[in-house]
Write a protein that holds these residues in place. Structure first.
Motif, mmCIF file in Angstrom:
data_model
loop_
_atom_site.group_PDB
_atom_site.id
_atom_site.type_symbol
_atom_site.label_atom_id
_atom_site.label_comp_id
_atom_site.label_asym_id
_atom_site.label_seq_id
_atom_site.Cartn_x
_atom_site.Cartn_y
_atom_site.Cartn_z
ATOM 1 N N ASP A 209 0.833 -1.199 0.000
ATOM 2 C CA ASP A 209 0.000 0.000 0.000
ATOM 3 C C ASP A 209 0.873 1.257 0.000
ATOM 4 N N VAL A 210 2.014 1.164 0.668
ATOM 5 C CA VAL A 210 3.021 2.226 0.655
ATOM 6 C C VAL A 210 4.358 1.567 0.368
ATOM 7 N N LEU A 211 5.024 2.020 -0.672
ATOM 8 C CA LEU A 211 6.342 1.487 -1.030
ATOM 9 C C LEU A 211 7.383 2.559 -0.754
ATOM 10 N N SER A 212 8.349 2.247 0.120
ATOM 11 C CA SER A 212 9.375 3.207 0.510
ATOM 12 C C SER A 212 10.743 2.682 0.101
ATOM 13 N N LEU A 213 11.554 3.539 -0.526
ATOM 14 C CA LEU A 213 12.846 3.136 -1.075
ATOM 15 C C LEU A 213 13.971 3.461 -0.092
ATOM 16 N N HIS A 214 14.857 2.489 0.113
ATOM 17 C CA HIS A 214 15.988 2.673 1.028
ATOM 18 C C HIS A 214 17.215 1.950 0.482
ATOM 19 N N LEU A 215 17.590 2.348 -0.739
ATOM 20 C CA LEU A 215 18.707 1.734 -1.454
ATOM 21 C C LEU A 215 19.773 2.769 -1.766
ATOM 22 N N PRO A 216 21.025 2.339 -1.878
ATOM 23 C CA PRO A 216 22.048 3.227 -2.441
ATOM 24 C C PRO A 216 21.857 3.332 -3.941
ATOM 25 N N LEU A 217 22.417 4.365 -4.536
ATOM 26 C CA LEU A 217 22.356 4.527 -5.987
ATOM 27 C C LEU A 217 23.595 3.899 -6.611
ATOM 28 N N THR A 218 23.390 2.871 -7.406
ATOM 29 C CA THR A 218 24.461 2.197 -8.132
ATOM 30 C C THR A 218 23.990 1.986 -9.572
ATOM 31 N N ASP A 219 24.876 1.438 -10.390
ATOM 32 C CA ASP A 219 24.476 1.129 -11.761
ATOM 33 C C ASP A 219 23.313 0.136 -11.783
ATOM 34 N N LYS A 220 23.254 -0.752 -10.796
ATOM 35 C CA LYS A 220 22.192 -1.762 -10.764
ATOM 36 C C LYS A 220 20.867 -1.209 -10.248
ATOM 37 N N THR A 221 20.928 -0.179 -9.400
ATOM 38 C CA THR A 221 19.679 0.342 -8.820
ATOM 39 C C THR A 221 19.158 1.582 -9.542
ATOM 40 N N ARG A 222 19.938 2.145 -10.448
ATOM 41 C CA ARG A 222 19.479 3.343 -11.157
ATOM 42 C C ARG A 222 18.198 3.040 -11.932
ATOM 43 N N ASN A 223 17.182 3.883 -11.744
ATOM 44 C CA ASN A 223 15.876 3.705 -12.392
ATOM 45 C C ASN A 223 15.273 2.336 -12.104
ATOM 46 N N ILE A 224 15.481 1.841 -10.894
ATOM 47 C CA ILE A 224 14.907 0.541 -10.525
ATOM 48 C C ILE A 224 13.387 0.608 -10.503
ATOM 49 N N ILE A 225 12.856 1.818 -10.312
ATOM 50 C CA ILE A 225 11.414 2.041 -10.428
ATOM 51 C C ILE A 225 11.170 2.876 -11.677
ATOM 52 N N GLY A 226 10.634 2.228 -12.700
ATOM 53 C CA GLY A 226 10.317 2.896 -13.961
ATOM 54 C C GLY A 226 8.854 2.707 -14.305
ATOM 55 N N ALA A 227 8.504 2.937 -15.565
ATOM 56 C CA ALA A 227 7.105 2.861 -15.982
ATOM 57 C C ALA A 227 6.521 1.472 -15.749
ATOM 58 N N GLN A 228 7.285 0.416 -16.046
ATOM 59 C CA GLN A 228 6.777 -0.944 -15.872
ATOM 60 C C GLN A 228 6.536 -1.259 -14.404
#
Length: 327
Positions: A209-228
């Motif tokens: 119901d609520v999604l909260s992000l707590h990740l470092p920014l790396t090449d693997k996590t960049r844009n991990i949340i996109g349109a899909q």
């Protein structure tokens, strides 16, 4: 700029703080012989290299140090990052040159989770929308004692999804449970926490119901949340980001909010800071989107703790026993 009164050539370490104004706290002098220079802010590669000539220790919060700059700084032995994130640095180049990198950890366990919960509460309780209604005179003109118009939902009983479960994610989970939320997590490593359910990434997206992000920014996590990924979330869900702006495709998020793909979002970070005027999230004028200017970390208590850890990292390096080492 300020500098120690003793001639720099008598000191084994020359320390330069590139963006002192990024930290509103008392920074005590390191407890060893040194020269100290600090600048309110530093802009551009040329200015960075010029100011760090001859420095053995650089302190930076958000001033980048890439391979090109490091190649021109043969005396640099340590970079003390006045933050947790190290995406401003070329860590591979630091390792190649034997430059020790230390960051700040566990200083924001109260301030960032509190800001995260504040964003959740403001969106779930429709605070922005109802404040705008009052300012527009709608309550004053109401025939009832209260004003309806924006659906309010409780945090209690809802499902809090956490993407990443480090120190800050765990603190957010604790606060979420205190509000009666069911906590589920997607994390790279197994979790041993009786109050948390570990789920797949797909399940996290589909059922939170609520999604909260707590990740470092790396090449693997960049844009991990996109349109899909946004499309796989529920239309009643909220997305909260107090981690790094680059984790989310900002154009896709703007479209999702305008088209009702998700119910709302609360952000404290953007992909480029200060943001460019054409950032799509800056143009949003929606009551279900809250953007704060990277202040989740910035309580007075947290900044002072950060400053104390920062100098502790520098002193540990000088003793030959560095701590909080990233590279």
């Amino acid at each position: 700029m300020t500098a120690a009164s003793t001639p720099p050539h008598l000191h084994p370490h020359r320390i330069v703080f590139l963006d002192r104004d990024s930290l509103i706290a008392t920074v005590r002098p390191p407890a060893f012989a040194h020269s100290w220079e600090e600048y309110a802010h530093t802009k551009g590669s040329e200015q960075t290299v010029s100011r760090l000539q001859g420095a053995s220790i650089a302190i930076t919060n958000k001033v980048p140090l890439r391979a090109a700059e490091l190649a021109q700084l043969p005396d640099l032995k340590m970079i003390a990052v006045a933050a947790t994130g190290t995406d401003i640095l070329d860590l591979a180049a630091c390792r190649e040159r034997g430059i020790v990198v230390a960051n700040i950890r566990d200083y924001a366990r109260a301030t960032v989770p509190e800001h995260t919960l504040a964003l959740m509460l403001a969106l779930r309780r429709q605070l922005v929308a109802y404040r705008a209604d009052v300012e527009a005179g709608l309550w004053q003109a109401s025939e009832r004692f209260c004003l309806f118009g924006h659906p309010i939902r409780d945090l209690a009983g809802s499902r809090l999804g956490l993407l990443g479960y480090g120190a800050l994610g765990k603190s957010v989970a604790q606060l979420g449970r205190a509000f009666g939320m069911q906590v589920q997590v997607h994390n790279r490593s197994p979790i041993e926490d009786d109050g948390v359910t570990q789920v797949s990434f797909d399940e996290l997206l589909a059922t939170s119901d609520v999604l909260s992000l707590h990740l470092p920014l790396t090449d693997k996590t960049r844009n991990i949340i996109g349109a899909q990924e946004l499309a796989r979330m529920q239309p009643t869900s909220l997305l909260i980001n107090t981690a790094r702006g680059g984790l989310v495709d900002e154009a896709a998020l703007a479209d999702a909010l305008k088209n009702g793909v998700i119910a709302g979002a609360g952000f404290d970070v953007l992909s480029k800071e200060p943001p460019l005027p054409d950032n799509p999230l800056l143009r949003l004028r929606l009551p279900n989107f809250i953007l704060t200017p990277h202040t989740a970390w910035a309580s007075g208590e947290a900044m002072q703790k950060l400053a104390d850890i920062l100098i502790g990292n520098v002193e540990a390096f000088e003793r030959g026993a560095p701590v909080n080492v990233v590279a």
